[in-house]
Design a protein around this motif. Structure first.
Motif, short mmCIF file in Angstrom:
data_model
loop_
_atom_site.label_atom_id
_atom_site.label_comp_id
_atom_site.label_asym_id
_atom_site.label_seq_id
_atom_site.Cartn_x
_atom_site.Cartn_y
_atom_site.Cartn_z
N LEU A 255 -14.82 -7.90 0.03
CA LEU A 255 -13.69 -7.52 -0.82
C LEU A 255 -13.54 -6.01 -0.89
CD1 LEU A 255 -13.93 -10.02 -3.81
CD2 LEU A 255 -11.92 -9.64 -2.39
N GLY A 256 -14.66 -5.30 -1.01
CA GLY A 256 -14.59 -3.84 -1.09
C GLY A 256 -14.04 -3.22 0.18
N ILE A 257 -14.48 -3.72 1.34
CA ILE A 257 -14.00 -3.18 2.62
C ILE A 257 -12.49 -3.37 2.75
CG2 ILE A 257 -14.05 -3.55 5.12
CD1 ILE A 257 -17.04 -4.21 4.82
N THR A 258 -12.01 -4.56 2.47
CA THR A 258 -10.57 -4.83 2.62
C THR A 258 -9.74 -4.05 1.61
OG1 THR A 258 -10.85 -6.79 1.23
CG2 THR A 258 -10.90 -7.12 3.60
N ALA A 259 -10.25 -3.86 0.39
CA ALA A 259 -9.51 -3.08 -0.61
C ALA A 259 -9.33 -1.65 -0.15
CB ALA A 259 -10.23 -3.13 -1.95
N VAL A 260 -10.39 -1.04 0.40
CA VAL A 260 -10.30 0.34 0.89
C VAL A 260 -9.27 0.44 2.01
CG1 VAL A 260 -11.56 2.16 2.12
CG2 VAL A 260 -12.64 0.98 0.19
N ILE A 261 -9.29 -0.52 2.93
CA ILE A 261 -8.34 -0.51 4.05
C ILE A 261 -6.91 -0.63 3.54
CG2 ILE A 261 -7.54 -1.82 6.05
CD1 ILE A 261 -10.47 -2.52 6.60
N TYR A 262 -6.66 -1.54 2.61
CA TYR A 262 -5.31 -1.74 2.09
C TYR A 262 -4.79 -0.50 1.38
CZ TYR A 262 -5.34 -6.79 2.98
OH TYR A 262 -5.34 -8.02 3.56
N VAL A 263 -5.62 0.11 0.55
CA VAL A 263 -5.19 1.29 -0.19
C VAL A 263 -4.89 2.44 0.76
CG1 VAL A 263 -5.92 3.06 -1.84
CG2 VAL A 263 -6.33 0.65 -2.35
N LEU A 264 -5.74 2.63 1.78
CA LEU A 264 -5.51 3.70 2.76
C LEU A 264 -4.23 3.45 3.56
CD1 LEU A 264 -9.13 4.40 4.11
CD2 LEU A 264 -7.73 5.86 2.61
N VAL A 265 -4.01 2.21 3.96
CA VAL A 265 -2.78 1.88 4.70
C VAL A 265 -1.55 2.17 3.84
CG1 VAL A 265 -1.40 -0.02 5.62
CG2 VAL A 265 -3.80 0.19 6.26
N ALA A 266 -1.59 1.77 2.57
CA ALA A 266 -0.45 2.00 1.68
C ALA A 266 -0.22 3.48 1.44
CB ALA A 266 -0.68 1.27 0.35
N LEU A 267 -1.28 4.24 1.25
CA LEU A 267 -1.15 5.69 1.04
C LEU A 267 -0.53 6.36 2.26
CD1 LEU A 267 -4.56 6.54 -0.71
CD2 LEU A 267 -2.28 6.75 -1.72
N CYS A 268 -1.02 6.02 3.44
CA CYS A 268 -0.48 6.62 4.67
C CYS A 268 0.98 6.22 4.86
CB CYS A 268 -1.30 6.17 5.88
SG CYS A 268 -2.98 6.84 5.92
N ALA A 269 1.31 4.97 4.56
CA ALA A 269 2.67 4.49 4.79
C ALA A 269 3.67 5.25 3.93
CB ALA A 269 2.74 2.99 4.49
N VAL A 270 3.40 5.38 2.62
CA VAL A 270 4.38 6.03 1.74
C VAL A 270 4.40 7.53 1.92
CG1 VAL A 270 4.23 4.17 0.05
CG2 VAL A 270 2.71 6.14 -0.16
#
Length: 485
Positions: A255-270
């Motif tokens: 869960l921790g690994i996927t949360a970090v990936i999702y947050v980083l993807v969202a930050l880079c996208a916006v």
């Protein structure tokens, strides 16, 4: 908060690896990749733009909140799976807590339906991405046949054995993970090179008909679809080595690994793409990479990466659905033939055939109605159904506290399950979640189907019981004698 509970005094604490017909082939590393691969799927490749449409530049926040809700619920699942290291997951826990056939059947149906529907849609997406990747225009019928052929291939891998299935999951997980890492690295390159506006990540832009709180709730309801998957792993408990020991650290790590990936993807996208271009974009990550690095050949790579991502989702969901049916058939909640295990491969072949048959029917339906609301709101409907189940699981973990077992097990405390109940219901109820009405319509239709199937099963069993001179309401008692440890 204690992480384990001791065995009752005067009773030995046996090895948590209880006897099972299924082959225990999953260790910590394979289980971690299974969980990460199940969570990382088509959701993150498609939902980022829709989440941004609800909250603007703060698209990372709904993913973070969704992670918090998933984490709280994961604690409840961990207590239950280490306390009852058997397959069937939420349906088994509900049956132990209430012993009511109707409730157990509905929970089983909801979880199974969400998995099979997601896998069927993933198969359709696999075929469509294949057509784009090879740059060949295929008709709707041809794509349908490719999707069905792909699902049959998934069935063969699933039938071959859990070890082969999970090893295939390893390859697919690494491929889909590499695609997300590529998006993150290219996005960070643009940000550090001054080719992005990082100030956008704190800007809220909500639709005019929604308040800020309602927009965040609606975005979180969408983002939660990207976090589901960790609960599928509990259906593999009977095929995991020493599940009571390894499940807690592996599930929380995943869960921790996927949360970090999702947050980083969202930050880079916006930060890289203006919100107006990102919102409601069907291929948001393609747009991110094309904007950050115009010369990078992402357009030709992404269809194939997406194929691996959706293939992984399909494989894991079909593994989960077949094991769920197998487990509940053993508990006499579903017909007994679904519990048949192949003598050589030690896989639940009857359940695999049954779930594959349902998936083929769903693929045919989706292909005949490609613009159906079921396809358009699949993510929201799936999260709606699973959040309802999660609310029940958080309640069940408290109800089953009085049921003692011999082996040590994880303990979720008393506060976190209550928080989980409130959070899940908040994201389910129409006046707080901000969901569209079509999601409730589809969920309601699925529940009606479930009720009809339960009624048919009940009538058949009652008639069979009367013919054989046996009681008709024996499932709860049989469950007590066959599964209480």
């Amino acid at each position: 908060m204690s992480s384990t509970t001791q065995a009752p005094a005067g009773r030995p604490a046996p090895n948590s690896e209880q006897p099972t017909e299924l082959k225990r082939a999953i260790g910590p590393k394979l289980l971690l990749l299974f969980i990460v691969g199940d969570i990382l799927g088509t959701g993150v490749y498609a939902l980022t733009g829709q989440v941004a449409a609800e909250v603007g530049g703060a698209a990372w926040l709904p993913f973070l909140i969704a992670f918090g809700v998933a984490l709280v619920t994961a604690f409840s699942y961990l207590e239950l799976v280490t306390k009852y290291p058997q397959t069937a997951g939420a349906a088994l826990y509900v049956h132990k807590a209430f012993g009511v056939h109707f409730v157990t059947f509905i929970v089983t149906f909801i979880v199974m339906c969400s998995g099979i529907t997601s896998a069927s849609t993933a198969a359709r997406a696999f075929a469509a991405n294949l057509a784009v990747g090879i740059d060949v225009e295929l008709g709707n019928g041809t794509i349908m046949l490719i999707a069905m052929g792909f699902m049959l291939l998934v069935m063969l891998i699933n039938f071959r054995g859990v070890s082969e299935s999970v090893k295939a999951n390893v390859v697919l997980t690494l491929v889909e993970l590499s695609g997300l890492v590529m998006v993150i690295l290219i996005g960070l390159y643009a940000i550090t090179g001054g080719n992005a506006d990082f100030s956008r990540v704190v800007l809220f832009e909500t639709p005019g008909d929604k308040t800020l709180l309602l927009s965040i709730s609606a975005a979180t309801s969408l983002a939660f679809f990207a976090m589901v998957g960790f609960e599928d792993s509990v259906n593999m408990a009977e095929e995991t080595k020493d599940p009571s020991r390894i499940f807690p650290r592996v599930m929380l790590t995943g869960l921790g690994i996927t949360a970090v990936i999702y947050v980083l993807v969202a930050l880079c996208a916006v930060a890289v793409v203006p919100i107006g271009e990102l919102a409601d974009n069907e291929t948001p990550l393609v747009t991110v990479v094309e904007t950050a690095a115009p010369g990078f050949p992402i357009g030709s790579l992404l269809p194939f990466i997406s194929m691996f991502a959706v293939a992984n989702s399909a494989l894991i969901n079909m593994m989960m659905a077949s094991r769920l049916l197998y487990g509940m058939a053993k508990q006499n909640v579903l017909p007994g033939f679904l519990s048949k295990v192949h003598a050589k491969n030690q896989t639940p072949w009857a359940s695999i055939l049954f779930t594959t048959g349902l998936s083929l029917l769903l693929i045919g339906y989706v292909s005949l109605s490609p613009e159906s609301p079921i396809v358009a709101v699949l993510g929201g409907t799936t999260s709606l159904l699973l959040l309802t189940v999660f609310a029940v699981v958080n309640f069940v973990v408290l109800k089953l506290r009085r049921d003692t077992v011999r082996q040590k097990h994880f303990h979720a405390g008393s506060v976190l399950p209550v928080i989980g109940i409130v959070a899940c219901l908040w994201l389910v109820l129409p006046w707080s979640s901000g969901r569209g009405s079509e999601q409730y319509s589809i969920a309601g239709a699925l529940l009606v189907i479930g009720v009809v199937l339960w009624a048919v099963t009940f009538v058949v069993r009652r008639r069979r019981g009367s013919l054989e001179g046996e009681p008709t309401e024996t499932a709860a008692a049989q469950d007590e004698t066959s599964t209480t440890t």
